[in-house]
Design an enzyme around this catalytic site. Sequence first.
Site, short mmCIF file in Angstrom:
data_model
loop_
_atom_site.label_atom_id
_atom_site.label_comp_id
_atom_site.label_asym_id
_atom_site.label_seq_id
_atom_site.Cartn_x
_atom_site.Cartn_y
_atom_site.Cartn_z
N ALA A 29 0.84 -1.20 0.00
CA ALA A 29 0.00 0.00 0.00
C ALA A 29 0.88 1.25 0.00
CB ALA A 29 -0.91 0.00 1.23
N ASN A 30 0.25 2.42 0.02
CA ASN A 30 0.98 3.68 0.18
C ASN A 30 0.19 4.62 1.07
OD1 ASN A 30 -0.73 5.54 -1.50
ND2 ASN A 30 -0.21 4.01 -3.06
N ARG A 31 0.73 5.80 1.35
CA ARG A 31 0.17 6.69 2.37
C ARG A 31 -0.89 7.66 1.87
NH1 ARG A 31 2.90 5.82 6.93
NH2 ARG A 31 5.07 5.12 6.77
N SER A 32 -1.37 7.49 0.64
CA SER A 32 -2.41 8.40 0.15
C SER A 32 -3.66 8.32 1.04
CB SER A 32 -2.79 8.01 -1.29
OG SER A 32 -3.96 8.70 -1.69
N ALA A 95 -3.34 7.55 -6.05
CA ALA A 95 -1.93 7.14 -5.96
C ALA A 95 -1.90 5.63 -6.21
CB ALA A 95 -1.37 7.48 -4.58
#
Length: 217
Positions: A29-32, A95
């Site tokens: 995952a990512n921090r968006s 993102a």
Amino acid sequence: EMHRDLYGKHVLVTAGPTHEPIDPVRYIANRSSGKQGFAIAAAAAAAGARVTLVAGPVNLETPQGVDRVDVESAREMLAAVEAALPADVAIMVAAVADWRAADAADQKIKKDGSGEVPPLALAENPDILATLAKSPQRPGLLVGFAAETENVVAHASAKRERKDADWIVANDVSGDVMGGDANTVHIVTKAGTTSLETMPKARVAAALIDRIADEIA
Ligand code: C5P
């Protein structure tokens, strides 16, 4: 005062991160946070558009008047975006993960005590923005975002040409943007660049939607 500048238009927005499964309980995952994309969907609806918001996993309420489609992975996001076409305007704020696990396991990967670590091979995800740019149903106005920490406008301008987007909104993420409530953006078009002051994400959204309404009016 009531703005109905996008009445009768279909605006498609992607927002949030994607989650790429490794096995049934783990993901990449990512921090968006999805905040900027959700604010843009809200602003488009407030301007009278019919809005489809394709959202990755986020903790946000659906803005009023917006049709929301929830997805997890990049490939699901692409399928939902294609199913939502045609659109007059597409604004790709998500993102999207660049890579996914090449072979997601059907069962939880077990730690067997041997000390051996499992391999994690990656595969490239589809680029949703670039796919839309090549689609026979290409939206009339195709807008991408670009998160950059340096040479913000130059990188965004190159990205605009490479992905064949009409506009790129260059997002200066050198500060505390991800998850925060303020944003600093530059709207990069073929004709030139408009730089906006640092302002709340809701005001960035309203300014962008105003500009879009001017463009397609
Ligand atoms: O190349 P980069 O990821 O910085 O491009 C960002 C822009 O491309 C954003 O508009 C993003 O939503 C879009 N994108 C996409 N699909 C991908 C990667 C990025 O739609 N797989």
